[in-house]
Design an enzyme around this catalytic site. Structure first.
Site, mmCIF file in Angstrom:
data_model
loop_
_atom_site.group_PDB
_atom_site.id
_atom_site.type_symbol
_atom_site.label_atom_id
_atom_site.label_comp_id
_atom_site.label_asym_id
_atom_site.label_seq_id
_atom_site.Cartn_x
_atom_site.Cartn_y
_atom_site.Cartn_z
ATOM 1 C CE LYS A 27 -6.389 23.286 27.079
ATOM 2 N NZ LYS A 27 -5.777 22.557 28.199
ATOM 3 N NE ARG A 97 -4.739 25.914 31.234
ATOM 4 C CZ ARG A 97 -3.897 25.249 32.031
ATOM 5 N NH1 ARG A 97 -3.027 24.415 31.524
ATOM 6 N NH2 ARG A 97 -3.948 25.418 33.329
ATOM 7 N N GLY A 106 1.350 19.815 22.922
ATOM 8 C CA GLY A 106 2.631 20.522 23.018
ATOM 9 C C GLY A 106 2.957 21.414 21.830
ATOM 10 C CG MET A 108 -0.690 25.745 19.013
ATOM 11 S SD MET A 108 -2.339 26.116 18.507
ATOM 12 C CE MET A 108 -3.226 24.766 19.182
ATOM 13 N NE ARG A 364 -5.759 15.659 26.028
ATOM 14 C CZ ARG A 364 -4.680 16.384 25.815
ATOM 15 N NH1 ARG A 364 -4.730 17.422 25.045
ATOM 16 N NH2 ARG A 364 -3.537 16.076 26.377
ATOM 17 C CG HIS A 482 13.077 -7.824 -4.095
ATOM 18 N ND1 HIS A 482 13.961 -8.178 -3.105
ATOM 19 C CD2 HIS A 482 12.600 -8.970 -4.612
ATOM 20 C CE1 HIS A 482 14.032 -9.503 -3.050
ATOM 21 N NE2 HIS A 482 13.215 -9.998 -3.965
ATOM 22 N NE ARG A 590 3.416 -10.492 -6.645
ATOM 23 C CZ ARG A 590 3.080 -9.783 -5.576
ATOM 24 N NH1 ARG A 590 3.072 -10.339 -4.384
ATOM 25 N NH2 ARG A 590 2.761 -8.502 -5.690
ATOM 26 N NE ARG A 649 1.819 -12.701 -11.257
ATOM 27 C CZ ARG A 649 2.250 -11.558 -10.684
ATOM 28 N NH1 ARG A 649 1.592 -10.445 -10.824
ATOM 29 N NH2 ARG A 649 3.354 -11.555 -9.969
ATOM 30 C CD GLU A 777 -0.457 -6.500 -13.680
ATOM 31 O OE1 GLU A 777 0.102 -6.171 -12.633
ATOM 32 O OE2 GLU A 777 -0.291 -7.602 -14.209
ATOM 33 C CB SER A 796 -7.248 -9.673 -9.517
ATOM 34 O OG SER A 796 -6.621 -9.253 -8.335
ATOM 35 N N GLY A 798 -4.300 -5.089 -10.227
ATOM 36 C CA GLY A 798 -2.899 -5.073 -9.797
ATOM 37 C C GLY A 798 -2.518 -3.619 -9.646
ATOM 38 C CB THR A 799 -3.562 -1.117 -7.187
ATOM 39 O OG1 THR A 799 -3.419 -2.040 -6.105
ATOM 40 C CG2 THR A 799 -5.011 -1.010 -7.583
ATOM 41 C CG ASP A 801 2.864 -3.652 -12.547
ATOM 42 O OD1 ASP A 801 3.890 -2.962 -12.670
ATOM 43 O OD2 ASP A 801 2.885 -4.870 -12.335
ATOM 44 C CB CYS A 863 -4.060 -9.069 -5.945
ATOM 45 S SG CYS A 863 -3.578 -8.803 -7.653
ATOM 46 C CE1 TYR A 883 -9.605 -10.898 -4.432
ATOM 47 C CE2 TYR A 883 -11.597 -11.574 -5.566
ATOM 48 C CZ TYR A 883 -10.226 -11.415 -5.549
ATOM 49 O OH TYR A 883 -9.474 -11.756 -6.644
HETATM 50 C C1 PEP Z 1 0.411 -5.462 -9.028
HETATM 51 O O1 PEP Z 1 0.985 -5.032 -10.016
HETATM 52 O O2 PEP Z 1 -0.330 -4.783 -8.326
HETATM 53 C C2 PEP Z 1 0.607 -6.854 -8.604
HETATM 54 C C3 PEP Z 1 -0.052 -7.358 -7.597
HETATM 55 O O3 PEP Z 1 1.531 -7.582 -9.264
HETATM 56 P P1 PEP Z 1 3.115 -7.484 -9.021
HETATM 57 O O4 PEP Z 1 3.312 -6.686 -7.783
HETATM 58 O O5 PEP Z 1 3.591 -8.890 -8.911
HETATM 59 O O6 PEP Z 1 3.590 -6.802 -10.257
HETATM 60 MG MG MG Z 2 1.868 -6.402 -11.463
#
Ligand code: PEP
Ligand code: MG
Length: 980
Positions: A27, A97, A106, A108, A364, A482, A590, A649, A777, A796, A798-799, A801, A863, A883
């Protein structure tokens, strides 16, 4: 020289500038900037954020220089206004102010009309000849001051509804009632005078101190209250949510009061230089005549539109500012254009008109919806106000979701309190009747009802009900549970881990905070924010195909983007949708998900039969029955992708997910396997694992049962071969999941080679092109990536796991305790939503480095669910991934986040270039040192731009020597296990 703690502004000049937000707050910096632009701003001064930090560092004491500097600045304002603070004849009144670096709406405190005392009051009345206005200002000061300074800043926490402000409001209501009027404006000067006296008495009675009758005391009280409010509960909570640091501190702005409540030639209002909801380039705002700023926000009176383009259903009967005060409106419109041209962004402005004279109180950058953000960015770029890179940077990737999905009407939502909050697992909005079982969801939906499926958690058996529902709400589960995975894939609204829900399946009720809801009650979900409402909210539907601005900005982003965007898709429909959103391939298909969707009952049954088989013969029979379904599904998806890469996969079902629970299903299965129920139960029990997520899944199934791998490889390669024979294109990438040693990859590769040879022979082809790779993974796989890359042509990550196994947090159960970790700041954010910077990101970097050492052209993607999270996409860009892959509805978000990552890199490099050039020039000037070879700018080129996989040769294309042996051994072992 003494440190400067106070910056003045007014009379067409200012000590500060708009650049000084860190020191003057947003401000203060913008008030200074407006002064420098010769825009009419009431004079004033800003106490810097450094005062705030010094105040807290020294146990709530001000720097010794401050008092003198405030006095001097006050004298400057007095001179410009021709008034004196505390003077009984021509008193100056000021507002006090807050103003942090970033707006904290809002959170302060503000005190207006500071400087009104018994003596100045009379001076004001004599001067204005308007006692009503003066007493109205006075009663407002008492209300605000006692609330903000004497109660909140003093640390008094009254019981709910017992606060001083509420008590004073009661007195005012009582007065209106006694006088038989409804509006504040109907109260006379005499009423307000009596009320002011009653207010002061009440303050003394409740707070034990008199309201101060000294202007200076009021000023310092106000300043102290603003600094105190920086550590107030609301501000602390807001900073926690917005991740703003406490050490920033707030500035305090003291500014001469101008009055919008002096009569019908006065007004106050709030406006936006463009429409913040639609982005239309039309001036948009609201105002109230004869009012002070707080009245517009408080909603006591319905504000009127400033012009025709600001009219809506509620205010269209009111006369516009343009009609009521044409000259101030004309000036306001000119200032609007000037401000936008100067800031090159939409501005949110506050103004006051005092006796037909216009004053600007604030400007602003304005907040806006996703739709508006896109439209404004495109239109500003097309009118050459900004360039295309700036336009792309103006839209937050997450805002794009608003353009893609039906959502709850944001205007209505802003005015509604949620009944509960959970994790925002699936985007968009949904409204429907709550039901508690998948079957009920399916049957009610069939009967034409819109339903929301409410469960503790979901399983593959619920999929038909999930599909039939408008949205899904679970009390348990995390962002990769899930329900979350399935819903996000479909782009379906979903909220998980909503722990406030108590579901009673027996009575089919849902309890939230003691309130009981029954099946059929209507709820609304905002899956983008995780908010649950216990009634119907209106929905708004986007029309993407005709959204020209969206199409344009996405195309601009793609010209800057360096990494590819793929999608996680398990059906041809998903693949199609993702291609429309701009996916350049499938990063995760999958196989087991083809058994989830509608119409997949039979293949799911066959999969279950295969899982429950005991002997190789039984399993092979089930696999043979399954084969045509698998091949057909894969072929349709390969065909839709038309030669774009499709990463398939291999089966990775945590087996427990697939064992049916319903009696009818179990009986069917027993009959098909020609065994009795007793036997079937025994088999089901033998599949039970204590820790299925770390159990017999992924590649481990293929190691024990090579025939499972063989069937899948045959389905993939035959599907591709058939397409090739039909003169179509197909590029499958076979991906092996849950690997932890390169030997697993070698052993499965033997099967792949064998099947490839057989398929080529069967179809009379020399080869069926494919790539062979693995998911990374498991931390062990990441650390042994040099070995993995000997066989794998791509990785790839598998973040999902990789995160689960790095933290040891179950991805399905984290919802139960994540909020504690976040609240206690043990984790900065949900590691299943944004890649953990400290360890998981490190594992990925190590894996890429080691993998590419072995195989320089190793293709690397991600992935896991993180592939659609903007912060994680930025990381993937800088880590050199080829990618990212994400669910179809997140493809545009990932595209945009990747474009922004590339632009940020470029900007950083450009910013570093001059400094480097200066250094180099200095070096060059130094006779001792050798002259640099390359131009400085070249050297500063973006480091992090990911390398495209160079088509170099594989460093060591290790044909797996031990693989044949391993496979034989495995087959023997499998045979032993299967009781052959
Ligand atoms: C993962 O583990 O990141 C993955 C993509 O596989 P899934 O979720 O099927 O275990
Ligand atoms: Mg996995």
């Amino acid at each position: 020289m003494a440190k400067k703690y106070v910056y003045k502004f007014g009379g067409g000049k200012a000590d500060g500038t708009g650049e000084m937000k860190n020191l003057l707050g947003g401000k203060g910096a913008n008030l200074a900037e407006m002064c420098n632009l010769a825009i009419p701003v009431p004079p004033g001064f800003t106490l810097t954020t450094e005062v705030c930090t010094a105040y807290y560092d020294s146990g709530r004491k001000y720097p010794s220089e401050l008092e003198g500097q405030v006095k001097q600045a006050l004298a400057f304002v007095e001179k410009l206004m021709g008034r004196k603070f505390g003077d009984p004849k021509r008193p100056l009144l000021v507002s006090v102010r807050s103003g942090a670096r970033q707006s904290m709406p809002g959170m302060m405190e503000t005190v207006l009309n500071v400087g009104l005392t018994d003596s100045t009051l009379q001076g004001m009345i004599d001067e204005t000849g308007d006692p009503r206005f003066v007493y109205d200002s006075y009663r407002r000061l008492i209300m605000m001051y006692s609330d903000v300074v004497m109660e909140k800043a003093a640390g008094i926490e009254p019981a709910e509804g017992q606060g001083i402000r509420g008590q004073l409001e009661h007195l005012m209501e009582a007065r209106k009632h006694a006088r038989g009027v409804t509006l504040d404006t109907d109260l006379t000067a005499e009423d307000l005078k009596i009320l002011s006296e009653q207010f002061k008495a009440k303050v003394k009675e409740l707070l034990g101190k008199p309201f101060p009758d000294n202007a200076m005391e009021q000023l310092w009280g106000g300043i102290g209250a603003v600094f105190s409010s920086w550590m107030g509960k609301r501000a602390v909570e807001y900073r926690r949510i917005e991740k703003l640091p406490a050490h920033w501190g707030t500035a305090v702005n003291v500014q001469a009061m101008v009055f919008g409540n002096m009569g019908d030639d006065c007004a106050t209002g709030v406006a936006f230089t463009r429409n913040p909801a639609t982005g239309e380039n039309a001036f948009y705002g609201e105002f109230l005549t004869n009012a002070q700023g707080e009245d517009v926000v408080a909603g006591i009176r319905t504000p009127a539109p400033i012009n025709d383009s600001s009219k809506n259903e509620a205010n269209k009967v009111n006369r516009t500012l343009e009609e009521v005060m044409p000259e101030p409106y004309r000036q306001l419109n000119q200032i609007r254009l000037k401000l936008e041209a100067h800031y090159k962004d939409m501005q949110d402005i506050e103004f006051t008109i005092e006796r037909d004279k216009l004053w600007m109180l604030q400007t602003r950058n304005g907040k806006r919806t996703g739709n508006a953000a896109v439209r404004m960015a495109v239109e500003m770029a097309e009118s050459r106000m900004i360039d295309r890179k700036t336009a792309v940077m103006r839209v937050k990737p997450e805002q794009l979701l608003e353009l893609l999905l039906p959502m709850l009407d944001p205007k209505v939502e802003a005015a509604t309190l949620p009944a509960a909050k959970g994790l925002p697992a699936g985007p968009g909005g949904a409204v429907g009747e709550i039901v508690f079982t998948a079957d009920d969801a399916a049957s009610r939906a069939k009967a034409g009802h819109k339903v929301l499926l409410v469960r503790a958690e979901t399983s593959p058996e619920d999929v038909h009900g999930m599909h039939a529902s408008e949205g899904i709400l679970t009390s348990k589960g995390g962002m990769t549970s899930h329900a979350a995975l399935v819903a996000r894939g479909w782009g379906k609204c979903c909220i998980v881990g909503c722990s406030a829900l108590q579901i009673d399946m027996r009575n089919r009720t849902l309890t939230i905070g003691g309130k009981v809801y029954r099946e059929g009650d209507v709820f609304s979900l905002n899956g983008t924010q995780g908010k649950v409402y216990d009634h119907a909210l209106p929905m708004v539907f986007p029309d993407l195909e005709h959204n020209e601005c969206y199409m344009k900005i996405m195309a601009w982003g793609d010209t800057f983007r360096k990494i590819g965007i793929r999608t996680n898709a398990d059906t041809p429909e998903d693949a199609n949708r993702a291609r429309k959103f701009g996916a350049q391939g499938i990063g995760l298909f999958r196989i087991e998900h083809m058994f989830y969707g509608e119409g997949s009952d039979h293949s799911l049954f066959l999969l279950r039969k295969m899982i429950m088989s005991k002997s190789v013969e039984e399993r092979t029979e089930a696999l043979n029955e399954l084969f045509p379904f698998m091949k057909a599904d894969i072929k349709r998806t390969l065909a839709v992708m038309d030669g774009l890469p499709v990463t398939i996969r291999l089966l990775d079902p945590p087996l427990h997910e697939f064992v049916p629970r319903a009696q009818e299903r179990l009986e069917e299965l027993a009959a098909s396997l020609h065994i009795d129920m007793n036997d079937l139960h025994k088999r089901a029990e033998s599949l039970h694992e204590n820790n299925p997520m770390m159990g017999h899944r992924g590649v481990r199934l293929g190691v024990t049962y090579p025939e499972i791998t063989e069937t899948q490889i045959r389905a993939i390669l035959e599907a591709a071969a058939e397409l090739i024979k039909e003169n179509k294109k197909a590029l499958p990438e076979i991906m092996v999941p849950v690997t932890c040693t390169s030997k697993e990859l070698d052993c499965q590769k033997v099967i792949v080679d064998k099947v490839h040879k057989e398929v080529c022979e069967k179809f009379g082809l020399k080869k069926v092109p494919y790539l062979y790779g693995t998911m990374i993974e498991i931390p062990r796989a990441a650390l042994t990536s040099d070995k993995m890359a000997e066989t794998a042509e791509f990785f790839s990550f598998g973040t999902n796991d990789l995160t689960q196994m790095s933290f040891g947090f179950s991805r399905d159960d984290i919802g139960g305790f994540l909020s504690d970790y976040l609240e206690q700041k043990l984790l900065p954010e949900d590691p299943f939503a944004t890649i953990d910077n400290e360890a998981v990101a490190e594992l990925i970097k190590i894996s890429i480095e080691r993998g590419r050492k072995t195989r320089p052209n190793l293709k690397v993607g991600i992935c896991g669910e993180h592939g659609g999270d903007p912060a994680s996409v930025r990381f993937c860009h800088s880590a050199g991934l080829n990618y990212v892959s994400c669910s179809p509805f997140r493809v545009p978000i990932a595209r945009f986040a990747a474009a922004q990552a590339a632009i940020i890199d470029e900007q950083k490099a450009a910013a570093a270039a001059p400094a480097k050039a200066v250094k180099k020039a200095a070096k060059k000037a130094s006779p001792k040192k050798a002259a640099p070879k390359k131009a400085a700018a070249k050297k500063a080129a973006p480091k992090a731009a990911p390398k495209k996989a160079a088509p170099k040769k594989v460093a060591k294309k290790a044909a797996p020597k031990a693989a044949a042996k391993t496979v034989k051994k495995a087959a023997k072992k499998a045979a032993r296990r299967a009781g052959r």
